[in-house]
Write a protein that holds these residues in place. Structure first.
Motif, PDB file in Angstrom:
ATOM      1  N   TYR B  36      22.771  -6.220 -20.735  1.00 17.97           N
ATOM      2  CA  TYR B  36      23.711  -5.440 -21.519  1.00 17.97           C
ATOM      3  C   TYR B  36      25.106  -5.589 -20.918  1.00 17.97           C
ATOM      4  O   TYR B  36      25.271  -5.880 -19.737  1.00 17.97           O
ATOM      5  N   GLN B  38      28.832  -3.354 -20.848  1.00 17.39           N
ATOM      6  CA  GLN B  38      29.428  -2.055 -21.163  1.00 17.39           C
ATOM      7  C   GLN B  38      30.891  -2.076 -20.771  1.00 17.39           C
ATOM      8  O   GLN B  38      31.238  -2.194 -19.589  1.00 17.39           O
ATOM      9  N   LYS B  41      34.357   3.318 -21.131  1.00 15.98           N
ATOM     10  CA  LYS B  41      34.256   4.407 -22.098  1.00 15.98           C
ATOM     11  C   LYS B  41      33.549   3.990 -23.381  1.00 15.98           C
ATOM     12  O   LYS B  41      33.767   4.591 -24.431  1.00 15.98           O
ATOM     13  N   GLN B  42      32.734   2.970 -23.289  1.00 11.83           N
ATOM     14  CA  GLN B  42      31.960   2.544 -24.450  1.00 11.83           C
ATOM     15  C   GLN B  42      30.470   2.568 -24.132  1.00 11.83           C
ATOM     16  O   GLN B  42      30.062   2.805 -22.994  1.00 11.83           O
ATOM     17  N   SER B  43      29.691   2.337 -25.159  1.00 12.43           N
ATOM     18  CA  SER B  43      28.250   2.354 -24.995  1.00 12.43           C
ATOM     19  C   SER B  43      27.747   1.006 -24.481  1.00 12.43           C
ATOM     20  O   SER B  43      28.517   0.066 -24.318  1.00 12.43           O
ATOM     21  N   LEU B  44      26.463   0.942 -24.221  1.00 16.84           N
ATOM     22  CA  LEU B  44      25.852  -0.313 -23.798  1.00 16.84           C
ATOM     23  C   LEU B  44      25.598  -1.192 -25.025  1.00 16.84           C
ATOM     24  O   LEU B  44      25.084  -0.724 -26.035  1.00 16.84           O
ATOM     25  N   LEU B  46      23.679  -4.667 -26.178  1.00 17.81           N
ATOM     26  CA  LEU B  46      22.711  -5.677 -25.785  1.00 17.81           C
ATOM     27  C   LEU B  46      23.298  -7.074 -25.974  1.00 17.81           C
ATOM     28  O   LEU B  46      23.855  -7.377 -27.035  1.00 17.81           O
ATOM     29  N   PHE B  91      31.156  -4.153 -17.153  1.00 16.22           N
ATOM     30  CA  PHE B  91      30.016  -3.667 -16.375  1.00 16.22           C
ATOM     31  C   PHE B  91      28.772  -4.278 -16.998  1.00 16.22           C
ATOM     32  O   PHE B  91      28.480  -4.052 -18.171  1.00 16.22           O
ATOM     33  N   ILE B  93      24.743  -4.710 -17.070  1.00 16.99           N
ATOM     34  CA  ILE B  93      23.557  -3.965 -16.675  1.00 16.99           C
ATOM     35  C   ILE B  93      22.315  -4.691 -17.184  1.00 16.99           C
ATOM     36  O   ILE B  93      22.275  -5.123 -18.340  1.00 16.99           O
ATOM     37  N   GLY B 111      23.636  -1.864 -12.289  1.00 16.80           N
ATOM     38  CA  GLY B 111      24.833  -2.469 -12.873  1.00 16.80           C
ATOM     39  C   GLY B 111      25.625  -3.319 -11.894  1.00 16.80           C
ATOM     40  O   GLY B 111      25.540  -3.150 -10.675  1.00 16.80           O
TER      41      GLY B 111
END
Lengths: 112, 117
Positions: B36, B38, B41-44, B46, B91, B93, B111
């Motif tokens: 993933y 990221q 300030k955002q979501s993960l 895929l 980031f 992960i 991460g």
């Protein structure tokens, strides 16, 4: 594609207060997962829900799988400072096992 | 149990260089691993799914020649960001699925923060 919208986007609460957040989907999910992410870390699974209407607790956390299969709720009771973080809902994509779609996240701040 | 590690935890590199990130399942065999990305300030999001011994499946919009994934064993997957540019700073992960539990249970690594100068 599938979208998971979470609300509220962020919340500031005082220690000891109860917290409620929700997650809604544009399509049906058969599993709902709730994760917490601390700053600079990977997400940690809090609660997994597998059946519509299911209500599951994990300590001070309670989550429910909505009857319509398009929403889920997470409640935190008597919040403490270590509850600070970002809470994500997630669900597996249609047709393919394991691939997860993550929600937009709810950022929780707890003040003393 | 179900511990996933990543190495390095953070890396800073110059634009144009390649960076390799490792993801290991420490106490279980992972039939499937996921990568993933990221942004702040955002979501993960895929990027790709990898199964041991086979080619990774990339999500739409993810360049497979830029993000090389190798899943050589049941406990190790690597992501190589080739010719990194500042916009690749993010980031990253990984997660892993043991296989014997419900297939949608993923265990996440801590991460890797990549900064491209």
């Amino acid at each position: 594609g599938q979208q998971l919208n979470q609300s509220p986007q962020s919340m500031f609460i005082q220690e000891g207060e109860d917290v409620s957040m929700n997650c809604t989907s544009s399509s049906i999910f058969n599993t709902w997962l709730w994760y917490k992410q601390d700053p600079g870390e990977g997400p940690v699974l809090l609660i997994a829900l597998y059946k519509a209407g299911e209500l599951t607790s994990n300590g001070r956390l309670t989550a429910q799988f909505g009857i319509t299969r398009k929403d889920s709720f997470l409640n935190i009771s008597a919040s403490i400072p270590s509850d600070v973080g970002i809470y994500f809902c997630a669900g597996p994509g249609s047709g393919t096992a394991s691939k997860l779609t993550f929600g937009t996240g709810t950022r929780l701040q707890v003040t003393l | 149990g179900a511990v996933v590690s990543q190495h390095p935890s953070r890396v800073i590199c110059k634009s144009g260089t390649s960076v390799k990130i490792e993801c290991r399942s420490l106490d279980f065999q992972a039939t499937t691993m996921f990568w993933y990305r990221q942004f702040p300030k955002q979501s993960l999001m895929l990027m790709a799914t990898s199964n041991e011994g086979s080619k990774a499946t990339y999500e739409q919009g993810v360049e497979k020649d830029k993000f090389l994934i190798n899943h050589a064993s049941l406990t190790l997957s690597t992501l190589t960001v080739t010719s990194a540019h500042p916009e690749d700073s993010s980031f990253y992960i990984c997660s892993a699925t043991p296989g014997q539990v419900p297939t949608d249970t993923q265990y996440f690594g801590p991460g890797t923060r990549l900064t491209v100068l």
